[in-house]
Design a protein around this motif. Sequence first.
Motif, PDB file in Angstrom:
ATOM      1  N   SER A  70       0.942  -1.433   0.209  1.00  0.00           N
ATOM      2  CA  SER A  70       0.188   0.068  -0.246  1.00  0.00           C
ATOM      3  C   SER A  70       0.388   1.135   0.070  1.00  0.00           C
ATOM      4  N   THR A  71       0.324   2.152  -0.779  1.00  0.00           N
ATOM      5  CA  THR A  71       1.276   3.786  -1.045  1.00  0.00           C
ATOM      6  C   THR A  71      -0.107   4.920   0.385  1.00  0.00           C
ATOM      7  N   LYS A  72      -1.130   3.915   1.254  1.00  0.00           N
ATOM      8  CA  LYS A  72      -1.346   4.929   2.442  1.00  0.00           C
ATOM      9  C   LYS A  72      -0.544   4.809   3.622  1.00  0.00           C
ATOM     10  N   PHE A  73       0.319   6.200   2.804  1.00  0.00           N
ATOM     11  CA  PHE A  73       1.694   6.092   3.760  1.00  0.00           C
ATOM     12  C   PHE A  73       1.284   6.425   5.474  1.00  0.00           C
ATOM     13  N   HIS A  74       0.255   7.650   5.039  1.00  0.00           N
ATOM     14  CA  HIS A  74      -0.269   8.088   6.585  1.00  0.00           C
ATOM     15  C   HIS A  74      -0.762   7.072   7.680  1.00  0.00           C
ATOM     16  N   THR A  75      -1.628   5.429   6.756  1.00  0.00           N
ATOM     17  CA  THR A  75      -2.617   4.403   7.762  1.00  0.00           C
ATOM     18  C   THR A  75      -0.926   3.782   8.516  1.00  0.00           C
ATOM     19  N   LEU A  76      -0.164   3.252   7.375  1.00  0.00           N
ATOM     20  CA  LEU A  76       1.039   2.268   7.940  1.00  0.00           C
ATOM     21  C   LEU A  76       1.913   3.790   8.974  1.00  0.00           C
ATOM     22  N   ALA A  77       1.591   4.864   9.169  1.00  0.00           N
ATOM     23  CA  ALA A  77       2.515   5.885  10.006  1.00  0.00           C
ATOM     24  C   ALA A  77       1.890   5.600  11.498  1.00  0.00           C
ATOM     25  N   LYS A  78       0.788   5.639  11.388  1.00  0.00           N
ATOM     26  CA  LYS A  78      -0.207   5.612  12.428  1.00  0.00           C
ATOM     27  C   LYS A  78       0.087   3.741  13.184  1.00  0.00           C
ATOM     28  N   VAL A  79       0.543   2.489  12.248  1.00  0.00           N
ATOM     29  CA  VAL A  79       0.461   1.891  13.130  1.00  0.00           C
ATOM     30  C   VAL A  79       2.265   1.960  14.037  1.00  0.00           C
ATOM     31  N   LEU A  80       3.147   2.446  12.917  1.00  0.00           N
ATOM     32  CA  LEU A  80       4.773   2.656  13.408  1.00  0.00           C
ATOM     33  C   LEU A  80       4.395   3.399  14.939  1.00  0.00           C
ATOM     34  N   VAL A  81       3.772   4.243  15.075  1.00  0.00           N
ATOM     35  CA  VAL A  81       3.533   5.214  16.471  1.00  0.00           C
ATOM     36  C   VAL A  81       3.464   4.535  17.144  1.00  0.00           C
ATOM     37  N   GLU A  82       2.048   3.513  17.118  1.00  0.00           N
ATOM     38  CA  GLU A  82       1.150   3.220  18.497  1.00  0.00           C
ATOM     39  C   GLU A  82       1.857   1.474  18.509  1.00  0.00           C
ATOM     40  N   ALA A  83       2.599   0.997  17.481  1.00  0.00           N
ATOM     41  CA  ALA A  83       3.496  -0.438  17.786  1.00  0.00           C
ATOM     42  C   ALA A  83       4.982  -0.168  18.847  1.00  0.00           C
ATOM     43  N   SER A  84       5.154   1.284  18.409  1.00  0.00           N
ATOM     44  CA  SER A  84       6.280   2.382  19.618  1.00  0.00           C
ATOM     45  C   SER A  84       5.729   2.113  20.832  1.00  0.00           C
TER      46      SER A  84
END
Length: 792
Positions: A504-518
């Motif tokens: 996926s190129t929906k980087f905004h959605t993926l960035a949410k996962v990065l922030v919350e996993a951290s």
Amino acid sequence: MNEQGKVPTELLRGAYRPEDFPFETTEEIEALTDVIFGQERAARAIEFGLKVKQPGYNLFIVGPSGSGKSTYAEAKVKEVAIHGTVPLDWCYVYNFDHPDHPMALSFSAGQANVFKQEIDHLVKELERTIRSAFASEDFEKKRKEVHKAFNDQVEKIWKQLEQYVKDHNFGIEKTAQGMATVPLRFGRPLSPEEFKAMPDSMRDELNQKSKEIEAEVTEAARRVQLIERQMEEDYSELKKETARTATAELFEQLRDTYAEHAKVLTYLEGMQKDVVENYRLFQGSEKSEKASLLPFLEGDSKEKLVRYKVNVLVDQTKAEGSPVVFETNPSYYNLFGKVEYKSAFGSMATDFTMIKPGALHLSNGGYLLVQAAELLSNPMSWLMLKRALKTRELRMENILEERALISTAGIKPESIPLDVKVILIGNPYLYHLLAQWDEDFHKIFKVKVEFDHDMDRSPEHIREFAGFVKRYTEKASLLPFHREALANIINHSSRIAGDQRKLSTKFHTLAKVLVEASFWAEQEGQTVVGASHVRQALEEQEYRTNRIAEKIREMIADGTLMVDTEGVEVGQINGLAVLQMGDYAFGQPHRITVQTYLGRKGILNIEREASLSGNFHDKGLMILSGYLNGKFAQTRPLPVSASITFEQTYSIIDGDSASSTELYALLSSLSGVGIRQGIAVTGSVNQKGQIQPIGGVNEKIEGFFYVCAEKGLTGQQGVMIPHQNVKNLGLKEDVVQAVQEGRFHIWSVKTVEEGIEILTGESADTIFKRVEERLDRMYDSMKKLDSSKEEK
């Protein structure tokens, strides 16, 4: 269970192996240097659009929300702009010929402020020089000469008048009403008693002489007034000439400096004439000036000199390359600038110093980025922007002036040449809307930059994805990610893309996962984000938004919504739908029932009759009629009527993804063979009986799985999907685990024949034979009915 058509567990999700990464954590790799990756088509288009110089080659960047198109566009524009030419400075000055039309002056970068400082210095020098000239001995001498000439002439007139009056034995007296003539007797004024005692003839003679003398007095006064007026003119001309001579050298110095700038020379010429005409402004005298010089002469002496100020609108002193402006609120005034007003004597007044620049002024000679949705929400902004781009002229207007509730004293600043590259950023819907309905759109925005919603899941893109994670963690101060966590995020990216072969190129959605996993890793006191933290982030995201899905499953579990997950029923099947609640989508099973009976009406869509069916759903049912007629009506018409409905649905049903499901239920009803209620079905069908792919396959499977899990997994349950959708599978780990353990099943089918065999456990030939037999009986019954009607 029928093993034919079962999807292997390794195909249930795009499982990227952590060991395929040549590193342990993202700390060991380099951060991605590019702002975006996997968008080669968009990159080539924006590269072309930014470099082509011809008019009309503005850009419209199209792509899904969260794909990074705005970030990439701004970064790419700045990368190109830094090597561009620094544009001109612009300022507005007073137009001495047309005060309501301020004059626009352009200068090379950084020179507008220099010009402003020079004019400010000039005004100070003018004040000093003019005052000094008026205080000089030479001016005082000339002033006295003017006054002496005036006094001599006036004195001569009054002496002549006195002699004339004396010769006629009259005198002149000054009264409150002016000068009056008085007859004399023996050198003294004649008293009223004496005048009354005179014969009538003598009184008449005196009255006549008095009128003649008064006429002479009036004429003498008129001549004195003319001489006085001439003296004032001579005095004013003396002052103007003194001011002209005193300031000539100051203006000459500036003319030499701007000898190559014709418009500045024109301005300086007008300014010099105005300074000479309004020398009183520099004397420090306030007498009789305000009436002729409003609105510029209100207030103290500094405000009186406002006409000689320079309003620097655009200053490129610190600019490096071409300007880049990202206007987040593209209202008309934010784009085109505005003229501010202030209250003055009951009305709103303004002047050229109150002109403020807009985004187009600041980006002129460079690049302007605007969100299309924000621009179109301001209709005047869009219309005026089109006009400006077509005419290549930046004109500032007060669009609300006609609607003003109080009177305004407006100005119309001179237009400025416009040379700007506009980059609009929006979604495909807005692009197609403008392309279809605005005839000017393609003339102005000739470059389409299209961002894709996904990219190939190639080794190169996976490496770049890891670099993206590294860069984002550094930028957002997140913990580094272990390769197991990164593998989970890549698999989740494929799920978002809806294809195991894509990311996926929906980087905004993926960035949410990065922030919350951290975040969850930090809560545990970990120094590295692991796979469990990514799973927890995804679970928590879902938990925050799945309240409605859980409520629906509860209603199914307690029987409020009737969905069977066990047993066999004739003419009844579980179909699957996807419900979208904001940014959360989930699958919901629906009971679909079919009743078949003798008749000629064909298939009756109960939803359509109740106005709850969409066009695509209606089309799917029409295809069913085509399939049935092609399959079973080769030698005789179909003597059947059927009613099909989604039970317990009270909103619009649309889409054809349940058309195969409805066909299976129809075949079950006609054949009398029951369908396993533990199997839910999704997929559309064509008239040839081929199963066609659908959307939302993961949500549909998971929706039925969780309902089965709520009611109890039996090992006989599962979902049947089109074979083309196997590549779209990206199921959650608990679903995959249940399939591995044999507690749940996924089948893929290509044809109706394959599907009906899985659902009934009977061969397709057996089912079709029973359908034929049932139809034959119904046809015979129909013939008998027709015959009996004819006999009657």
